[in-house]
Motif scaffolding. Structure first.
Motif, PDB file in Angstrom:
ATOM      1  N   MET A  83      29.740   5.841 -10.514  1.00 48.81           N
ATOM      2  CA  MET A  83      29.061   6.804  -9.928  1.00 48.81           C
ATOM      3  C   MET A  83      29.569   7.446  -8.847  1.00 48.81           C
ATOM      4  SD  MET A  83      26.007   6.472 -11.473  1.00 48.81           S
ATOM      5  CE  MET A  83      24.549   7.576 -10.549  1.00 48.81           C
ATOM      6  N   LEU A  84      29.271   9.030  -8.455  1.00 50.26           N
ATOM      7  CA  LEU A  84      29.788   9.650  -7.463  1.00 50.26           C
ATOM      8  C   LEU A  84      28.648  10.120  -6.835  1.00 50.26           C
ATOM      9  CD1 LEU A  84      31.164  13.285  -7.776  1.00 50.26           C
ATOM     10  CD2 LEU A  84      30.036  12.485  -9.714  1.00 50.26           C
ATOM     11  N   ASN A  85      29.020  10.451  -5.469  1.00 45.89           N
ATOM     12  CA  ASN A  85      27.849  10.819  -4.529  1.00 45.89           C
ATOM     13  C   ASN A  85      26.574  10.171  -4.395  1.00 45.89           C
ATOM     14  OD1 ASN A  85      29.248  13.069  -4.092  1.00 45.89           O
ATOM     15  ND2 ASN A  85      28.444  14.309  -5.533  1.00 45.89           N
ATOM     16  N   PHE A 113      33.489   8.904  -3.991  1.00 46.22           N
ATOM     17  CA  PHE A 113      32.837   9.759  -3.016  1.00 46.22           C
ATOM     18  C   PHE A 113      34.115  10.801  -2.380  1.00 46.22           C
ATOM     19  CE2 PHE A 113      30.686  11.428   0.801  1.00 46.22           C
ATOM     20  CZ  PHE A 113      29.325  11.721   0.455  1.00 46.22           C
ATOM     21  N   ASP A 114      33.849  11.794  -2.295  1.00 46.60           N
ATOM     22  CA  ASP A 114      35.026  12.826  -1.652  1.00 46.60           C
ATOM     23  C   ASP A 114      35.178  12.511  -0.077  1.00 46.60           C
ATOM     24  OD1 ASP A 114      35.921  14.876  -3.567  1.00 46.60           O
ATOM     25  OD2 ASP A 114      33.705  14.855  -3.932  1.00 46.60           O
ATOM     26  N   VAL A 115      35.858  11.495   0.119  1.00 40.38           N
ATOM     27  CA  VAL A 115      36.019  11.190   1.653  1.00 40.38           C
ATOM     28  C   VAL A 115      37.411  11.796   1.843  1.00 40.38           C
ATOM     29  CG1 VAL A 115      36.429   9.114   3.225  1.00 40.38           C
ATOM     30  CG2 VAL A 115      35.102   8.785   1.107  1.00 40.38           C
ATOM     31  N   ALA A 157      37.711   6.457  -2.842  1.00 35.09           N
ATOM     32  CA  ALA A 157      37.933   7.860  -2.308  1.00 35.09           C
ATOM     33  C   ALA A 157      38.582   8.981  -3.288  1.00 35.09           C
ATOM     34  CB  ALA A 157      38.531   7.840  -0.835  1.00 35.09           C
ATOM     35  N   PHE A 158      37.916  10.176  -3.480  1.00 37.10           N
ATOM     36  CA  PHE A 158      38.435  11.079  -4.346  1.00 37.10           C
ATOM     37  C   PHE A 158      39.776  11.726  -3.262  1.00 37.10           C
ATOM     38  CE2 PHE A 158      34.296  11.259  -6.560  1.00 37.10           C
ATOM     39  CZ  PHE A 158      34.730  10.245  -7.679  1.00 37.10           C
ATOM     40  N   ALA A 159      40.395  11.268  -2.751  1.00 34.96           N
ATOM     41  CA  ALA A 159      41.526  11.848  -1.917  1.00 34.96           C
ATOM     42  C   ALA A 159      42.818  10.664  -2.013  1.00 34.96           C
ATOM     43  CB  ALA A 159      41.084  11.823  -0.704  1.00 34.96           C
ATOM     44  N   GLY A 171      41.506  28.806  -1.061  1.00 37.35           N
ATOM     45  CA  GLY A 171      40.679  28.025   0.027  1.00 37.35           C
ATOM     46  C   GLY A 171      40.924  26.449   0.171  1.00 37.35           C
ATOM     47  N   ARG A 172      41.666  26.102  -0.696  1.00 40.22           N
ATOM     48  CA  ARG A 172      41.722  24.475  -0.927  1.00 40.22           C
ATOM     49  C   ARG A 172      42.959  24.009  -0.147  1.00 40.22           C
ATOM     50  NH1 ARG A 172      38.818  21.385  -5.824  1.00 40.22           N
ATOM     51  NH2 ARG A 172      38.745  19.721  -3.931  1.00 40.22           N
ATOM     52  N   VAL A 173      43.870  25.209   0.627  1.00 39.86           N
ATOM     53  CA  VAL A 173      44.972  24.724   1.203  1.00 39.86           C
ATOM     54  C   VAL A 173      44.557  24.036   2.220  1.00 39.86           C
ATOM     55  CG1 VAL A 173      46.242  26.798   0.487  1.00 39.86           C
ATOM     56  CG2 VAL A 173      45.038  26.624   2.458  1.00 39.86           C
ATOM     57  N   ALA A 210      44.658  10.195  -6.261  1.00 34.49           N
ATOM     58  CA  ALA A 210      45.760  11.367  -6.022  1.00 34.49           C
ATOM     59  C   ALA A 210      45.267  12.652  -6.774  1.00 34.49           C
ATOM     60  CB  ALA A 210      47.063  10.934  -6.291  1.00 34.49           C
ATOM     61  N   LYS A 211      44.853  13.391  -6.370  1.00 33.62           N
ATOM     62  CA  LYS A 211      44.488  14.837  -7.057  1.00 33.62           C
ATOM     63  C   LYS A 211      45.179  16.136  -6.699  1.00 33.62           C
ATOM     64  CE  LYS A 211      40.443  15.673  -4.393  1.00 33.62           C
ATOM     65  NZ  LYS A 211      38.807  15.399  -4.027  1.00 33.62           N
ATOM     66  N   HIS A 212      45.179  17.358  -7.495  1.00 38.44           N
ATOM     67  CA  HIS A 212      44.464  17.341  -8.947  1.00 38.44           C
ATOM     68  C   HIS A 212      45.795  17.848  -9.835  1.00 38.44           C
ATOM     69  CE1 HIS A 212      41.427  18.720  -5.855  1.00 38.44           C
ATOM     70  NE2 HIS A 212      40.835  18.195  -6.796  1.00 38.44           N
ATOM     71  N   VAL A 254      44.010   8.553 -10.461  1.00 40.26           N
ATOM     72  CA  VAL A 254      44.546   9.870 -10.424  1.00 40.26           C
ATOM     73  C   VAL A 254      43.352  10.898 -11.010  1.00 40.26           C
ATOM     74  CG1 VAL A 254      46.316  11.434 -11.252  1.00 40.26           C
ATOM     75  CG2 VAL A 254      47.024   9.239 -10.261  1.00 40.26           C
ATOM     76  N   MET A 255      43.136  11.992 -10.349  1.00 38.23           N
ATOM     77  CA  MET A 255      42.088  12.931 -10.701  1.00 38.23           C
ATOM     78  C   MET A 255      42.955  14.327 -11.431  1.00 38.23           C
ATOM     79  SD  MET A 255      39.152  15.041  -8.938  1.00 38.23           S
ATOM     80  CE  MET A 255      38.417  13.436  -8.447  1.00 38.23           C
ATOM     81  N   ASN A 256      42.691  14.367 -12.680  1.00 40.47           N
ATOM     82  CA  ASN A 256      43.226  15.641 -13.084  1.00 40.47           C
ATOM     83  C   ASN A 256      42.538  16.806 -12.818  1.00 40.47           C
ATOM     84  OD1 ASN A 256      41.046  16.039 -14.998  1.00 40.47           O
ATOM     85  ND2 ASN A 256      42.131  14.669 -16.494  1.00 40.47           N
ATOM     86  N   SER A 257      42.826  18.032 -13.503  1.00 37.57           N
ATOM     87  CA  SER A 257      42.333  19.239 -12.743  1.00 37.57           C
ATOM     88  C   SER A 257      41.791  20.213 -13.783  1.00 37.57           C
ATOM     89  CB  SER A 257      43.675  19.872 -12.055  1.00 37.57           C
ATOM     90  OG  SER A 257      44.505  19.954 -12.936  1.00 37.57           O
ATOM     91  N   PHE A 258      40.995  21.306 -12.929  1.00 38.70           N
ATOM     92  CA  PHE A 258      40.564  22.481 -14.014  1.00 38.70           C
ATOM     93  C   PHE A 258      41.202  23.046 -14.558  1.00 38.70           C
ATOM     94  CE2 PHE A 258      37.350  21.610 -10.135  1.00 38.70           C
ATOM     95  CZ  PHE A 258      36.274  21.040 -10.819  1.00 38.70           C
ATOM     96  N   ASN A 259      42.456  23.538 -14.233  1.00 41.92           N
ATOM     97  CA  ASN A 259      43.120  24.627 -14.709  1.00 41.92           C
ATOM     98  C   ASN A 259      43.957  24.279 -16.020  1.00 41.92           C
ATOM     99  OD1 ASN A 259      44.637  22.894 -12.381  1.00 41.92           O
ATOM    100  ND2 ASN A 259      46.453  23.546 -13.446  1.00 41.92           N
ATOM    101  N   GLY A 508      38.116  25.793   1.662  1.00 41.15           N
ATOM    102  CA  GLY A 508      37.514  24.830   0.960  1.00 41.15           C
ATOM    103  C   GLY A 508      37.496  25.207  -0.582  1.00 41.15           C
ATOM    104  N   GLU A 509      36.774  24.507  -1.364  1.00 40.35           N
ATOM    105  CA  GLU A 509      36.727  24.994  -2.981  1.00 40.35           C
ATOM    106  C   GLU A 509      35.982  25.875  -3.108  1.00 40.35           C
ATOM    107  OE1 GLU A 509      35.412  21.528  -5.561  1.00 40.35           O
ATOM    108  OE2 GLU A 509      35.761  23.087  -7.115  1.00 40.35           O
ATOM    109  N   SER A 510      36.546  26.764  -3.916  1.00 38.25           N
ATOM    110  CA  SER A 510      35.929  28.177  -4.333  1.00 38.25           C
ATOM    111  C   SER A 510      35.801  29.269  -3.217  1.00 38.25           C
ATOM    112  CB  SER A 510      34.580  27.859  -4.939  1.00 38.25           C
ATOM    113  OG  SER A 510      34.220  28.769  -5.866  1.00 38.25           O
TER     114      SER A 510
END
Ligand code: BGC
Length: 754
Positions: A83-85, A113-115, A157-159, A171-173, A210-212, A254-259, A508-510
């Motif tokens: 689960m997340l969140n 969770f996004d820690v 942690a998603f980090a 924004g995500r820099v 490690a993402k993304h 590892v989390m993959n990415s949207f792109n 941040g995101e978006s």
């Protein structure tokens, strides 16, 4: 150093002991995993690959209908693996109990969770932390985050986000380690160690992610979620190394990415996930999709429908589906029709179960659900101390003419201007989902602890978005009504501290931007105040590099403070009054104008690099090629001098490793810290190398007049590079070696690698 050598045999023994144990443990887990797998139905296996978002207050009644009811039923059946969140020991325990007690096999859930930079106690945004170049402090910051996150029931942690980025419009820099792969790799590894500690099974360590994966930090025109076209040289040498470092440091997920990556979505990218990550790098943890990114294969035009998306993502090595219900809805049919093999599913489930075993969840599924820990550890004073230390180290002094800083402790009549100066929310930055709003120490609070001689005028209002996470909070864009009060205050004051920049939710995101100036009416406010009192200290707060060229030309002192988290105001006040001497160095280039972006120090040369009397050289006709502030740059209240750059070839063949020595001296009047940086330039190579590449750094502390010899080692790892097939090579030939206090200054020599 000496100590380490002295204890060499002891350490070797210890390593062997630990290794033997790890092997033994892994063996055990593999046997246990085999046993468990043999009992699982296909639905239960796919369930492990399914992740849902938290959806209702589980301590309340069971939801009556809709998506939440389905999720509840799936949990009961064991059709959910994570689960997340979901947060808080009570909530986590309830859901864990539901699954452990009601599902057939009772396989415990992971709770992610996004820690990103702290849980309740918020550390500086990751880009700010990167500016410290202090790996110990960064590791500690992640450790503190893990302690607090694990105290509220979380085990994942998603980090860290290890996306290298050269585009300040993105924004995500704010969420990463900046533009450099070497620094980014070191920071990524430090964060993984911080989250996971030495023992993943301990109740206060959590799995890192490690993402993304991969290349998400190179969006077209800096706009989030756009397609990414990237050359092999950049992919292998810039994008992938921080991921590899995170994996080598033991990152369990590892989390993959949207792109898209060169036309293939990362989530459906078998080359990235199977060949490189799980193949070449031997990663044996699991890969999670980004939110809904399996489903987005359809939007990209890569999959015909959700069923096709499930097939492509699973086959490509995306083990867990975050919230697109592609796997839970369609993977069974894909396996039954032979489009996805049982081996693919088994491999994914094995990886997921492995991490659950390693975390110790099968021994105690409730190990993170201790309300006593939750009560004791959140906002713990030790965590505040770590956050303050990290915040101070993250600050970068960009300009300090006529020693306007530090302020005198008995300074009279200080004006503080700017909406961000009194704001307690913005300094928490973006991606602070576990935090409580308005819990940061504001700059005004911080200054008022030092002196009563402070008066405040807002100058410009904040326009507050409705919900912190989803809505942008901005600085007013039209109303100059507050200017008169600010100007009057400035006129009556001896020195003016202007706190300007971006609100925490403007990055941040978006949160991509086309402009990199001071948003809203702030530039006009700065100029209006400057007209009546130029003795201004500009305290910048921002989540990305800004193009503040006018400020650089006019304002005598500029302090980059990013978004520093809970202890923000205390850290800034200590630096302003000289109780901490700033030591940060930029992890990302600041452009002079947005048109220069992407601008980064480790670029390639050009056949037309030299200015000539004619126009045909690589340049802009309306702006310099130079950055406003280069990568690695940052001033101190003291000065450092570099001398005696020396090389020692320690290898009999005269090859390597090469020891580089340089003397650094504090020539000023106060103690300070300096980050000595080593760059190389491989002058001629089969695949051309950048004009400069960071390959070593050391942070050192020097008393006035003191000097130290700094040593760097150059081995194959530093001298080599990846060719376009992903092979790592060290080519003989000449290398320039540059050592100094930024990417643009320093001593230079040449070595020959044979
Ligand atoms: C982000 C991820 C994050 C996930 C879960 C996505 O939108 O890209 O970085 O971990 O949401 O919150």
């Amino acid at each position: 150093m000496r100590n380490i050598r002295f204890k060499g045999s002891l350490i070797l023994g210890l390593i062997l002991f630990v290794m033997t144990n790890i092997v033994a443990q892994n063996k055990n887990y593999e046997a246990q995993i085999d046993a468990l797998l043999s009992k699982m139905t296909l639905e239960e296996k796919i369930g492990q690959m399914n992740q849902y978002n938290g959806f209702w207050d589980v301590t309340g009644p069971v939801p009556a209908g809709g998506g939440a009811k389905i999720k509840y039923e799936h949990l009961e059946k064991g059709w959910v693996g994570s689960m997340l969140n979901v947060k808080g020991t009570e909530q986590v325990r309830k859901i864990q109990e539901l699954v452990v007690n009601k599902s057939r096999l009772g396989i415990p859930l992971l709770f992610g969770f996004d820690v990103i930079h702290g849980y309740k106690t918020i550390s500086p945004i990751p880009l700010a932390e990167a500016a410290s170049w202090d790996l110990t402090a960064i590791e500690k910051s992640a450790r503190v985050a893990a302690i607090e996150a694990s105290a509220v029931g979380l085990n994942w942690a998603f980090a860290p986000m290890v996306d290298i980025s050269r585009d300040a419009r993105w924004g995500r820099v704010m969420e990463g380690g900046g533009e450099d792969p070497y620094l980014g790799a070191k920071i990524g590894a430090a964060r993984v160690k911080g989250f996971q500690g030495d023992d993943l099974a301990a109740p206060n360590t959590i799995a890192a992610c490690a993402k993304h994966f991969a290349a998400y930090g190179f969006p077209e025109a800096g706009k989030d979620y756009t397609a990414i076209e990237i050359g092999m040289s950049t992919l292998y040498n810039v994008v992938l190394p921080p991921f590899k470092a995170a994996v080598d440091a033991g990152a369990r997920t590892v989390m993959n990415s949207f792109n898209l990556v060169n036309g293939i979505p990362a989530t459906g990218n078998s080359w990235l996930q199977r060949d490189i990550l799980k193949g070449r790098w031997k990663f044996d943890g699991f890969v999670i999709s980004d939110w809904g990114s399996a489903g987005e294969l359809v939007d990209h035009g890569y999959a015909a429908d959700l069923s096709h998306a499930a097939e492509l993502a699973a086959n490509a090595g995306s083990d867990v589906d975050m919230e697109s219900s592609a796997y839970i809805g369609h993977l069974k049919a894909a396996v039954e029709s032979g489009r996805v093999s049982m081996a693919v599913v088994d491999d994914a489930v094995r990886r997921i179960l492995r991490v659950k075993f390693e975390l110790g969840l099968f021994d105690d599924p409730y190990k993170y659900c201790d309300p006593k820990r939750e009560k004791e550890l959140l906002y713990h004073p030790d965590h505040q101390a770590a956050a303050l230390d990290m915040a101070k180290k993250s600050i970068v002094l960009l300009k300090n003419e006529k020693q306007l800083l530090p302020l005198k402790k008995d300074q009279q009549k200080i004006a503080v201007i700017g909406a961000l100066a009194a704001d307690k929310n913005s300094p928490l930055g973006s991606w602070r989902l576990g935090s409580d709003d308005n819990t940061a120490v504001s700059v005004l609070d911080g200054l008022q602890k030092y002196t009563k001689n402070v008066k405040y005028a807002k100058g410009a209002e904040l326009v507050i978005g409705q919900a912190t996470f989803t809505m942008e909070t901005k600085i007013n864009e039209t109303d100059t009504g507050g200017f008169a009060e600010a100007v009057k205050l400035a006129k009556e004051s001896e020195v003016v501290i202007m706190v300007l920049g971006e609100h925490g939710f403007q990055s941040g995101e978006s949160r991509s931007r086309t402009k990199l100036d001071l948003p809203g009416v702030q530039q006009a406010l700065l100029e209006a105040v400057y007209k009546v009192n130029p003795r201004i200290v500009l305290v910048l707060m921002n989540g990305r590099p800004l193009a503040i060229t006018w400020a650089d030309e006019h304002i005598p002192a500029i302090l980059e403070t990013w978004q520093l988290g809970t202890q923000s105001g205390n850290a800034i006040a200590q630096v302003l009054f000289g109780d901490y001497n700033p030591s940060g160095k930029l992890p990302m280039t600041f452009p002079r104008s947005v048109g220069q972006v992407p601008i980064y120090y480790n670029h390639f040369s050009s056949g037309r690099a030299d200015p000539t009397p004619h126009v045909f050289w690589t340049h802009y006709s309306d702006e310099s090629n130079k950055p406003l502030y280069p990568f690695g740059y940052g001033l101190s209240y003291t000065q450092f001098e570099y001398s005696s750059l020396d090389m020692i070839m320690t290898d009999a063949a005269g090859r390597q490793p090469v020891t580089v020595q340089v003397t650094v001296k504090n020539t000023g009047k106060v103690a300070g810290e300096e980050v000595a940086q080593l760059y190389i330039h491989d002058k001629v190579a089969g695949v051309v190398r950048p004009v400069k590449e960071l390959k070593g750094f050391q942070k050192l502390s020097l008393q006035p007049g003191e000097s130290k010899i700094v040593e760097f080692k150059l081995t194959d790892a530093e001298l080599g590079f990846y060719n376009n097939n992903g092979d790592f090579l060290v080519e003989p030939g000449e290398f320039e070696i540059m050592v100094g206090g930024s990417s643009q200054t320093g001593l230079k020599t040449v070595i020959t690698v044979k």
